[in-house]
Motif scaffolding. Structure first.
Motif, PDB file in Angstrom:
ATOM      1  N   UNK A 190      -1.496  23.951  23.017  1.00 13.83           N
ATOM      2  CA  UNK A 190      -0.348  23.057  22.887  1.00 13.83           C
ATOM      3  C   UNK A 190       0.734  23.346  23.932  1.00 13.83           C
ATOM      4  N   UNK A 191       0.288  23.445  25.179  1.00 10.36           N
ATOM      5  CA  UNK A 191       1.222  23.704  26.271  1.00 10.36           C
ATOM      6  C   UNK A 191       2.128  22.491  26.518  1.00 10.36           C
ATOM      7  N   UNK A 192       3.347  22.773  26.924  1.00  9.36           N
ATOM      8  CA  UNK A 192       4.274  21.755  27.418  1.00  9.36           C
ATOM      9  C   UNK A 192       4.983  22.341  28.628  1.00  9.36           C
ATOM     10  N   UNK A 193       5.916  21.626  29.218  1.00  9.75           N
ATOM     11  CA  UNK A 193       6.478  22.062  30.497  1.00  9.75           C
ATOM     12  C   UNK A 193       7.238  23.374  30.404  1.00  9.75           C
ATOM     13  N   UNK A 194       7.730  23.724  29.219  1.00  3.65           N
ATOM     14  CA  UNK A 194       8.529  24.941  29.103  1.00  3.65           C
ATOM     15  C   UNK A 194       7.952  26.004  28.201  1.00  3.65           C
TER      16      UNK A 194
ATOM     17  N   UNK B  53      11.924  12.494  16.184  1.00  3.87           N
ATOM     18  CA  UNK B  53      12.037  12.679  17.633  1.00  3.87           C
ATOM     19  C   UNK B  53      10.853  12.097  18.397  1.00  3.87           C
ATOM     20  N   UNK B  54       9.770  11.787  17.685  1.00  6.75           N
ATOM     21  CA  UNK B  54       8.621  11.207  18.391  1.00  6.75           C
ATOM     22  C   UNK B  54       8.990   9.905  19.086  1.00  6.75           C
TER      23      UNK B  54
ATOM     24  N   UNK C 215       8.713  19.261  24.969  1.00  8.73           N
ATOM     25  CA  UNK C 215       8.144  20.029  23.869  1.00  8.73           C
ATOM     26  C   UNK C 215       7.740  19.097  22.731  1.00  8.73           C
ATOM     27  N   UNK C 216       6.643  19.431  22.067  1.00  8.53           N
ATOM     28  CA  UNK C 216       6.187  18.630  20.949  1.00  8.53           C
ATOM     29  C   UNK C 216       7.291  18.555  19.894  1.00  8.53           C
ATOM     30  N   UNK C 217       7.431  17.383  19.291  1.00  2.96           N
ATOM     31  CA  UNK C 217       8.479  17.173  18.295  1.00  2.96           C
ATOM     32  C   UNK C 217       8.120  17.862  16.988  1.00  2.96           C
ATOM     33  N   UNK C 218       9.132  18.157  16.207  1.00  3.12           N
ATOM     34  CA  UNK C 218       8.903  18.639  14.846  1.00  3.12           C
ATOM     35  C   UNK C 218       8.455  17.469  13.985  1.00  3.12           C
TER      36      UNK C 218
END
Length: 556
Positions: free
Chosen positions: A262-266, A335-336, A327-330
Motif C-alpha cells: 500500500x505504497x503512496x508518495x510519502x 476523503x475518498x 495517502x490512502x483515505x481513512x
C-alpha cells in the motif's frame, strides 16, 4: 495491494477469427531452442566465472528498437547486492536468425558494481514487426540466446496484436507456472506485467511460514538497495521466469510490492519510519534496483508511466499509480471524494487525458496496476466478508470502498471517465492486476444507475500468478465459498459481468480492428512446478460498444 522468428513466419492475422494452428507447432520449437540453456544457466555455480546466471531479457518494443538486458557475474565474489566485483566489458549482438548468421547490430557496455553488474542495450535501427535473436558475451563466455520482437510501424494498418498479461507473483506462495505456459507460446508480441513482480516481505510473513512453498532471499523484509537487488536477483533465478524473458519482450509497470504494501508518495502501510528509516531512502533504493534489474528504459523522473504504439491498431498507455498518489483515505472519512487527493498526480492525469484524446489508434489500452471499476458489496455473507476485505483492502465491517484502488480517489476517476464521455473517446480498455482475482467489467459513467447510465470503457482484470486468493486465505477448496461471494459482488455491481475468485494464472489479450478479447487461463496447482494450464473464460469488447460480452472459446 492490502493483504491482508522471422516476420514471414508470423501467424495469419487477416481477420478476427483467423486460425493460428501454426502457433502450436512453433511453440515447441521455441521452447526447445531457448529453454534448455536457460535452465542450466539458472543452476550453474558461480565459481565458473564470468557467468550469466540470471538469464537475458528484452522489453519496451518500438517499431525500430528494443531494450536488451542481462546481468553478468564477473567473479565468485560479485554476488547480487554485494557491491563487489570488477568492471567488465560486455558485448552484445542481435541477429535475424538464432544461429547469428545475419547479425544486424553489435555493441559493448560496461558492467560494474555501481549498477549491480546489470547491463542494458537500447538497440535502434531495426525493422518493424520483426523477430530477432540476441545474446551477450564476456570474452569467450556467452549468455543464453534470447528472442524478441519489435512493434509494428507507427502508421501500419496492423491486423492484430497479442499480449500475455500477468501480475502478482509471490515467490514464497508457489512456482511460476503461468510464466512457463506463456513462454511456450510463439504467438505473443509481448508480455504485459501489471505489477507486483516481486514482494518485499520477510520469509513466512505472506503467506504464513507453514504455507511457504520456497524461501526467498534475503530472508528479512527488504529495505536497502542491497536487499532489493538480492530479491530481484532471486526472482531471476527462476527457470520459468528466465524462459519468459528470453522468449518474449516484457512491458512492465510497478505496483506497491516493488516498494512496500500500500505504497503512496510519502509512505506505505508496510513501512515504519521509526524503525525502518526514511521512506524516501527506501523508495530510492527500490527504484534503483528496479531499473537495474528490469528491461525498462530508465526514466530520469523515476517513474514508469509511458506510451507504446502498435501501429494504427493500439496505443498502450502505461500508468504509475504509486509515485504520485496521495495517502490512502481513512475508511468512512469521506476523503475518498476530496478533489485535492489524487492517485495519478496532476501531470500524469493530464498526460493520460491528452494521449487518449489525441490517439488515432483503433484501441486505447491502459495498463493500470489497480482496478478502476467501482466495487460495492451489498449483502456479502458475514463469513466471506473478512477474506474479501483482506484481498480488497476493506475494513472487517465491510464498507463499500477500496481505498487503495481508484475507489479511494473518486475525483480522479470521475475526471477521467468524464473526459472519455465528453470527448467521445471510444474503445478504451483498462488492463489491470493487483487483487488476485479475474474480472470482466464495464466501466460505468454512473455505477449507481447502471445499466441505465452509459459505459465509458471496459476493464479486464487478470488474477495472480501465485499470490493468495480467497481460497488460499481460507484454506478451502475452490468454489467452496467463492460462488456465493462472486454472486453477491455481481448482484451489487451490475457492471461486473464476471469475477473468478479461485484461480491462479494469466491472460492473453488479442486485439484486432473489430474487437479486443481477453482469454483467461488457470493453472492446476501453484505449489507444483509442473502445473498444467487450461482455458477458463473469454470476454471481448466489440469496437464502438464500450461493453464486455462473453465468448465461448479462446482465440486460436
Amino acid at each position: 495491494m492490502t493483504h491482508h522468428i522471422p516476420s514471414d513466419a508470423r501467424p495469419d492475422r487477416s481477420g478476427p477469427h483467423a486460425p493460428r494452428r501454426r502457433t502450436v507447432v512453433k511453440a515447441a520449437a521455441v521452447g526447445a531452442v531457448l529453454a534448455a540453456p536457460l535452465v542450466s544457466a539458472a543452476t550453474a555455480h558461480a565459481a565458473e566465472t564470468p557467468a550469466f546466471l540470471h538469464g537475458v531479457a528484452s522489453g519496451d518494443p518500438l517499431p525500430d528498437g528494443i531494450l536488451l538486458w542481462t546481468r553478468v557475474t564477473p567473479d565468485a565474489g560479485a554476488a547480487p547486492g554485494s557491491g563487489r566485483g570488477p568492471d567488465v566489458q560486455v558485448s552484445w549482438e542481435i541477429a535475424q536468425d538464432k544461429e547469428f548468421r545475419t547479425v544486424v547490430g553489435r555493441g559493448t557496455a560496461t558492467a560494474s558494481a555501481a549498477g549491480d553488474h546489470t547491463v542494458k542495450a537500447d538497440v535502434r535501427g531495426l525493422a518493424p514487426a520483426s523477430t530477432y535473436y540476441y545474446r551477450f558475451a564476456v570474452g569467450d563466455t556467452r549468455s543464453p540466446v534470447g528472442r524478441t520482437r519489435t512493434a509494428p510501424a507507427a502508421d501500419a494498418a496492423t491486423p492484430g496484436v497479442r499480449f500475455g498479461v500477468v501480475s502478482c507473483a509471490n515467490w514464497e506462495a508457489g512456482y511460476f507456472s503461468p510464466y512457463r505456459h506463456l513462454a511456450a507460446r510463439a504467438d505473443l508480441d509481448a508480455v504485459l506485467h501489471l505489477g507486483d513482480y516481486i514482494y518485499e516481505y520477510a520469509t513466512g510473513s505472506y503467506p504464513a511460514a507453514k504455507y511457504v512453498v520456497r524461501q526467498h532471499e534475503p530472508r528479512h523484509e527488504i529495505l536497502t538497495l542491497a536487499d532489493y537487488r538480492v530479491r530481484h536477483a532471486t526472482y531471476k533465478t527462476d527457470a520459468d521466469l528466465q524462459n519468459l524473458h528470453a522468449v518474449h519482450p516484457v512491458i512492465a509497470i510497478w505496483d506497491d510490492h516493488e516498494f512496500a504494501n500500500d505504497a503512496w508518495s510519502g509512505g506505505a502501510e508496510n513501512h515504519s519510519p521509526d524503525t525502518e528509516g526514511a521512506w524516501a531512502d527506501r523508495v530510492a533504493a527500490a527504484k534503483q534496483a528496479y531499473f537495474e534489474w528490469m528491461p525498462v528504459r530508465t526514466s530520469t523522473e523515476g517513474t514508469v508511466y509511458r506510451r507504446l504504439r502498435f501501429g494504427r491498431l493500439a496505443d498502450l498507455h502505461l500508468l504509475d499509480l504509486r509515485s504520485f498518489r496521495s495517502q490512502q483515505a481513512s475508511i468512512g472519512s469521506g476523503a475518498v471524494d476530496d478533489p485535492e487527493r489524487t492517485i495519478t498526480g496532476r501531470a500524469q492525469l493530464d498526460w493520460l487525458k491528452s494521449g487518449l484524446a489525441g490517439s488515432d489508434a483503433a484501441w486505447k489500452l491502459v495498463g493500470t496496476s489497480v482496478m478502476i471499476s467501482p466495487v460495492a458489496f451489498g449483502s456479502v455473507p458475514a463469513d466471506l466478508l473478512a477474506p474479501l476485505a483482506k484481498l480488497l483492502g476493506l475494513p472487517q465491517e465491510g464498507l463499500a470502498v477500496n481505498v487503495d484502488q481508484w475507489d479511494g480517489y473518486t475525483d480522479d476517476r470521475k475526471e477521467l471517465i468524464t473526459h472519455l464521455r465528453d470527448r467521445s473517446i471510444t474503445n478504451t480498455v483498462f488492463l489491470t492486476g493487483d487483487i488476485h482475482m479475474a474480472w470482466a467489467n464495464d466501466v460505468p459513467v454512473k455505477a449507481a444507475t447502471y445499466p441505465l447510465s452509459a459505459s465509458a470503457a471496459t476493464e479486464f482484470v487478470v488474477t495472480s500468478v501465485t499470490s493468495d486468493n480467497i481460497d488460499d486465505i481460507l484454506h478451502v477448496a475452490p468454489q467452496t465459498v467463492s460462488l456465493v461471494a462472486a454472486a453477491a459482488v455481481k448482484a451489487a455491481n451490475r457492471h461486473v459481468k464476471w469475477v473468478d475468485m479461485d484461480s491462479h494464472g494469466y491472460g492473453v489479450l488479442d486485439v484486432t480492428p473489430e474487437r479486443s478479447q481477453m482469454d483467461y487461463y488457470a493453472v492446476s496447482d501453484r505449489t507444483k512446478r509442473d502445473a498444467t494450464a487450461k482455458w477458463t473464460r473469454s470476454y471481448r469488447t466489440l469496437s464502438g460498444t464500450q461493453k464486455v460480452e462473453r465468448v465461448n472459446s479462446p482465440v486460436l
